[in-house]
Design a protein around this motif. Structure first.
Motif, PDB file in Angstrom:
ATOM      1  N   PRO A 101      -2.529   4.561  -1.328  1.00 53.25           N
ATOM      2  CA  PRO A 101      -3.423   3.610  -1.990  1.00 53.25           C
ATOM      3  C   PRO A 101      -2.969   2.172  -1.751  1.00 53.25           C
ATOM      4  N   ASN A 102      -3.768   1.204  -2.204  1.00 53.29           N
ATOM      5  CA  ASN A 102      -3.375  -0.194  -2.077  1.00 53.29           C
ATOM      6  C   ASN A 102      -2.014  -0.412  -2.723  1.00 53.29           C
ATOM      7  N   GLY A 103      -1.178  -1.162  -2.021  1.00 50.81           N
ATOM      8  CA  GLY A 103       0.136  -1.503  -2.582  1.00 50.81           C
ATOM      9  C   GLY A 103       1.189  -0.419  -2.425  1.00 50.81           C
ATOM     10  N   ALA A 104       0.860   0.663  -1.684  1.00 49.59           N
ATOM     11  CA  ALA A 104       1.806   1.781  -1.555  1.00 49.59           C
ATOM     12  C   ALA A 104       3.035   1.411  -0.730  1.00 49.59           C
ATOM     13  N   GLY A 105       2.878   0.441   0.176  1.00 48.86           N
ATOM     14  CA  GLY A 105       3.999   0.065   1.036  1.00 48.86           C
ATOM     15  C   GLY A 105       3.723   0.257   2.517  1.00 48.86           C
ATOM     16  N   LYS A 106       2.477   0.584   2.878  1.00 49.43           N
ATOM     17  CA  LYS A 106       2.149   0.887   4.270  1.00 49.43           C
ATOM     18  C   LYS A 106       2.361  -0.324   5.175  1.00 49.43           C
ATOM     19  N   THR A 107       1.816  -1.476   4.759  1.00 51.63           N
ATOM     20  CA  THR A 107       1.940  -2.668   5.602  1.00 51.63           C
ATOM     21  C   THR A 107       3.404  -3.081   5.713  1.00 51.63           C
ATOM     22  N   THR A 108       4.139  -2.963   4.627  1.00 51.72           N
ATOM     23  CA  THR A 108       5.570  -3.315   4.666  1.00 51.72           C
ATOM     24  C   THR A 108       6.288  -2.433   5.682  1.00 51.72           C
ATOM     25  N   GLN A 122      10.724  -7.864  -8.592  1.00 54.36           N
ATOM     26  CA  GLN A 122       9.635  -6.904  -8.350  1.00 54.36           C
ATOM     27  C   GLN A 122      10.206  -5.526  -8.035  1.00 54.36           C
ATOM     28  N   ALA A 150       9.125  -2.551  -2.477  1.00 56.05           N
ATOM     29  CA  ALA A 150       7.925  -2.182  -1.716  1.00 56.05           C
ATOM     30  C   ALA A 150       8.195  -0.903  -0.924  1.00 56.05           C
ATOM     31  N   TYR A 181      10.493  -7.508  -1.820  1.00 58.44           N
ATOM     32  CA  TYR A 181      10.103  -8.889  -1.527  1.00 58.44           C
ATOM     33  C   TYR A 181      10.793  -9.871  -2.468  1.00 58.44           C
ATOM     34  N   ARG A 182      10.837  -9.493  -3.760  1.00 57.78           N
ATOM     35  CA  ARG A 182      11.455 -10.382  -4.751  1.00 57.78           C
ATOM     36  C   ARG A 182      12.334  -9.551  -5.661  1.00 57.78           C
ATOM     37  N   GLU A 198      -4.934  -0.414   8.909  1.00 57.23           N
ATOM     38  CA  GLU A 198      -6.290  -0.339   8.337  1.00 57.23           C
ATOM     39  C   GLU A 198      -7.344  -0.895   9.301  1.00 57.23           C
ATOM     40  N   GLN A 239      -3.912  -6.037   9.896  1.00 51.92           N
ATOM     41  CA  GLN A 239      -5.110  -5.900   9.065  1.00 51.92           C
ATOM     42  C   GLN A 239      -5.988  -7.154   9.178  1.00 51.92           C
TER      43      GLN A 239
END
Ligand SMILES: Nc1ncnc2c1ncn2[C@@H]1O[C@H](COP(=O)(O)OP(=O)(O)OP(=O)(O)O)[C@@H](O)[C@H]1O
Length: 307
Positions: free
Chosen positions: A37-44, A15, A18, A11-12, A160, A83
């Motif tokens: 887990p949260n932030g793993a990259g699933k939504t990306t 960072q 992702a 994303y940046r 989710e 989500q």
């Protein structure tokens, strides 16, 4: 059906990525669980598959064609159920479905038929005239799913879908997802609830920090790791015994009431139990062999899914 190779996305620039070289194969007609887990990259990852983001590296193919080309040929073949609630809260359930049918190019009798089918699938008929914003959390999720199904997609991306719903709606949603698979759809289902993925999906990938840690059929993933012996004890084993076992089995874990011994073979079990008995410890339960997804995740990352 869906083939991802070496996908990267950041994303940046400052960072961490992702997605950091994700390769996946999602067979046609499968219920594929993307667990992490949260932030793993699933939504990306599913945003790339849905075409909301463009890959910065790697490739995505759908039915043997580059994804962008497949999407141009069949714009309604892939649907994302995000989500967040993706409808207008001030419109009624029926008005939302009519509106999104129009957005997806459906009109006339076909639109009426698809809206009727979506209402029936989500068991939303009796709420058709209710403002969407006034529905319960579970009904909102059902409306989200019904909107995703309007254009009868072949591949459904569910991000989710059971977060924040009551147990009854959760049950309904899980049954509805099973029904989709029976109807021949391919479903990619992201979740950090490993029990849901274990109960639903026959194909699984575990992701963390933008990487796929393991993937395959659920049975393969659960079998993929060496067996662990888990002993629930009435008290911790004496330090000398713990030290001896740790020397033989690096990675051994001890807490107040349990000992987990990775790599213990079935042939060793009698000796281990005899050593425990000699040390005055009584196991009141014993598990050996297959692990659940949470344990697989912990072994691969040394962390819990909810950390
Ligand atoms: N719009 C954004 N801008 C900057 N960073 C982002 C953005 N969206 C996600 N990220 C970061 O990218 C990484 C992956 O996020 P992503 O949402 O794909 O994970 P996730 O597995 O879906 O997590 P969750 O279960 O919390 O939704 C995280 O570190 C997140 O902070």
């Amino acid at each position: 059906m869906l083939r991802a190779r070496d996908l990267t996305y950041r994303y940046r620039p400052e960072q961490p990525p992702a997605l950091d070289g994700v390769s996946l194969d999602v067979p046609a007609g499968s219920l594929f669980g993307l667990l992490g887990p949260n932030g793993a990259g699933k939504t990306t990852l599913i945003s790339l598959v849905a075409g909301l983001l463009a890959p910065q590296g790697g490739s995505l193919e759908y039915d043997g064609r580059p994804l962008a080309r497949a999407r141009r040929a069949q714009p309604n073949a892939i649907a994302l159920v995000p989500q967040d609630h993706a409808f207008y809260p001030t419109l009624t359930v029926a008005e939302n479905l009519d509106f999104f049918a129009g957005v997806q190019g459906l009109g006339g009798a076909l639109a009426r038929q698809r809206v009727g089918a979506a209402l029936a699938f989500g068991q939303l008929d009796s709420y058709a005239k209710r403002r969407a914003g006034e529905l319960s959390g579970g009904l909102k999720r059902r409306l989200n799913l019904a909107i995703g199904l309007l254009a009868d997609p072949q591949l459904l991306l569910l991000d989710e879908p059971t977060v924040g719903v009551d147990p009854q709606s959760r049950h309904f949603l899980l049954d509805a997802i099973r029904e989709l698979r029976t109807a021949g759809k391919t479903v990619i289902y992201t979740s950090h609830y490993m029990d849901e993925v274990e109960a639903l999906c026959e194909q699984v990938a575990i992701v963390d920090h933008g990487r796929v840690l393991v993937q395959g059929t659920l049975a393969e993933v659960l079998r993929d790791t060496e067996p662990v012996l888990t002993l629930q004890l009435d008290r911790p084993p004496p330090a000398a015994l713990a030290a001896a076992w740790t020397a033989r089995h690096p990675g051994l874990e001890i807490d107040a009431t349990a000992v987990r011994v990775p790599g213990a073979t079935a042939a060793e079990l009698p000796a281990l139990l005899a050593e425990l008995a000699a040390a005055g410890c009584t196991p009141h339960s014993l598990g050996y062999g297959e692990q659940n997804l949470e344990q697989v995740f912990m072994r691969l990352t040394q962390r819990s899914l909810r950390d």
